[in-house]
Design an enzyme around this catalytic site. Structure first.
Site, PDB file in Angstrom:
ATOM      1  N   ARG A   1       0.832  -1.194   0.000  1.00 49.34           N
ATOM      2  CA  ARG A   1       0.000   0.000   0.000  1.00 49.34           C
ATOM      3  C   ARG A   1       0.877   1.259   0.000  1.00 49.34           C
ATOM      4  O   ARG A   1       1.880   1.313   0.729  1.00 49.34           O
ATOM      5  CB  ARG A   1      -0.905   0.010   1.241  1.00 49.34           C
ATOM      6  CG  ARG A   1      -2.365  -0.097   0.878  1.00 49.34           C
ATOM      7  CD  ARG A   1      -3.276  -0.159   2.075  1.00 49.34           C
ATOM      8  NE  ARG A   1      -3.961  -1.438   2.115  1.00 49.34           N
ATOM      9  CZ  ARG A   1      -4.908  -1.819   1.250  1.00 49.34           C
ATOM     10  NH1 ARG A   1      -5.291  -1.004   0.285  1.00 49.34           N
ATOM     11  NH2 ARG A   1      -5.462  -3.007   1.344  1.00 49.34           N
TER      12      ARG A   1
ATOM     13  N   VAL B   1      10.511   8.098  -6.900  1.00 47.12           N
ATOM     14  CA  VAL B   1      11.308   6.977  -6.385  1.00 47.12           C
ATOM     15  C   VAL B   1      11.945   6.258  -7.579  1.00 47.12           C
ATOM     16  O   VAL B   1      11.236   5.709  -8.433  1.00 47.12           O
ATOM     17  CB  VAL B   1      10.437   5.991  -5.568  1.00 47.12           C
ATOM     18  CG1 VAL B   1      11.273   4.791  -5.122  1.00 47.12           C
ATOM     19  CG2 VAL B   1       9.827   6.686  -4.355  1.00 47.12           C
TER      20      VAL B   1
ATOM     21  N   HIS C   1       8.140   1.148 -10.741  1.00 51.90           N
ATOM     22  CA  HIS C   1       6.933   0.772  -9.998  1.00 51.90           C
ATOM     23  C   HIS C   1       5.683   1.093 -10.796  1.00 51.90           C
ATOM     24  O   HIS C   1       5.649   2.006 -11.604  1.00 51.90           O
ATOM     25  CB  HIS C   1       6.883   1.447  -8.627  1.00 51.90           C
ATOM     26  CG  HIS C   1       7.051   2.934  -8.648  1.00 51.90           C
ATOM     27  ND1 HIS C   1       8.274   3.547  -8.751  1.00 51.90           N
ATOM     28  CD2 HIS C   1       6.139   3.937  -8.564  1.00 51.90           C
ATOM     29  CE1 HIS C   1       8.112   4.859  -8.738  1.00 51.90           C
ATOM     30  NE2 HIS C   1       6.822   5.125  -8.639  1.00 51.90           N
TER      31      HIS C   1
HETATM   32  P1  5GP Z   1       6.380   8.151  -8.022  1.00 54.34           P
HETATM   33  O1  5GP Z   1       6.072   9.612  -7.857  1.00 54.34           O
HETATM   34  O2  5GP Z   1       7.873   7.888  -7.925  1.00 54.34           O
HETATM   35  O3  5GP Z   1       5.760   7.552  -9.244  1.00 54.34           O
HETATM   36  O4  5GP Z   1       5.668   7.422  -6.816  1.00 54.34           O
HETATM   37  C1  5GP Z   1       6.311   7.002  -5.658  1.00 54.34           C
HETATM   38  C2  5GP Z   1       5.242   6.568  -4.673  1.00 54.34           C
HETATM   39  O5  5GP Z   1       5.866   5.864  -3.612  1.00 54.34           O
HETATM   40  C3  5GP Z   1       4.485   7.748  -4.055  1.00 54.34           C
HETATM   41  O6  5GP Z   1       3.088   7.594  -4.306  1.00 54.34           O
HETATM   42  C4  5GP Z   1       4.829   7.662  -2.573  1.00 54.34           C
HETATM   43  O7  5GP Z   1       3.762   8.005  -1.721  1.00 54.34           O
HETATM   44  C5  5GP Z   1       5.234   6.205  -2.406  1.00 54.34           C
HETATM   45  N1  5GP Z   1       6.209   5.994  -1.342  1.00 54.34           N
HETATM   46  C6  5GP Z   1       7.360   6.697  -1.152  1.00 54.34           C
HETATM   47  N2  5GP Z   1       8.033   6.236  -0.086  1.00 54.34           N
HETATM   48  C7  5GP Z   1       7.279   5.218   0.425  1.00 54.34           C
HETATM   49  C8  5GP Z   1       7.451   4.338   1.550  1.00 54.34           C
HETATM   50  O8  5GP Z   1       8.422   4.414   2.304  1.00 54.34           O
HETATM   51  N3  5GP Z   1       6.477   3.406   1.759  1.00 54.34           N
HETATM   52  C9  5GP Z   1       5.390   3.300   0.939  1.00 54.34           C
HETATM   53  N4  5GP Z   1       4.492   2.354   1.248  1.00 54.34           N
HETATM   54  N5  5GP Z   1       5.199   4.111  -0.124  1.00 54.34           N
HETATM   55  C10 5GP Z   1       6.130   5.058  -0.382  1.00 54.34           C
END
Ligand code: 5GP
Ligand code: ZN
Length: 113
Positions: free
Chosen positions: A28, A95, A99
Site C-alpha cells: 500500500r 522513487v 513501480h
Molecule cells: P512516483 O512519484 O515515484 O511515481 O511514486 C512514488 C510513490 O511511492 C508515491 O506515491 C509515494 O507516496 C510512495 N512511497 C514513497 N516512499 C514510500 C514508503 O516508504 N512506503 C510506501 N508504502 N510508499 C512510499
C-alpha cells in the site's frame, strides 16, 4: 542501499505487503491518492521502465496481471481503476525504482498531465 523500495523488499522499511512472489512485491502506498493506492514493484532494482531490456519486458505483463488480481481483492474490478507508471523527472517519478501504481475507489481525474 539507499533505495527506499529496495529497503521495503529487504524488510528494512515496514509496509503493508499485499502480495509477493519471486519476482515482484505489492504494498500500500504510504501517501494514498485514492481509497485504493497500491504500488507493484520488481524485487530487483531497475531504475525505471526506460531501463528495461526487451528480454525483461514480460516482467511488466506479470506486474499488470498482479495489479488486476489485487484490484479484484480491493473490490474495484467492476468500478474501474488506473494503472500508472511514471518515468523520469518530468514524468513525475520520485522513487527511482520501477513501480506500477494501482489507483481506484473513486472517480479519477480525466487529466493525464
Ligand atoms: P512516483 O512519484 O515515484 O511515481 O511514486 C512514488 C510513490 O511511492 C508515491 O506515491 C509515494 O507516496 C510512495 N512511497 C514513497 N516512499 C514510500 C514508503 O516508504 N512506503 C510506501 N508504502 N510508499 C512510499
Ligand atoms: Zn531499488
Amino acid at each position: 542501499m539507499d533505495c527506499i523500495f529496495c529497503q521495503i523488499v529487504a524488510g528494512k522499511v515496514p509496509s503493508e505487503i499485499l502480495y509477493q512472489d519471486e519476482e515482484v512485491i505489492a504494498f500500500r502506498d504510504i501517501n494514498p491518492q485514492a481509497p485504493t493506492h497500491l504500488i507493484i514493484i520488481p524485487k530487483r532494482h531497475i531504475p525505471s521502465f526506460a531501463h528495461l531490456s526487451e528480454a525483461e519486458s514480460p516482467l511488466i505483463g506479470h506486474m499488470v496481471n498482479i495489479a488486476n488480481q489485487l484490484a479484484k481483492g480491493e473490490g474495484i474490478s467492476g468500478s474501474g481503476y488506473r494503472l500508472a507508471m511514471n518515468c523520469g523527472e518530468e514524468g513525475g517519478q520520485l522513487v527511482p525504482h520501477l513501480h506500477l501504481h494501482l489507483l481506484g475507489g473513486r472517480r479519477l481525474s480525466d487529466k493525464l498531465g
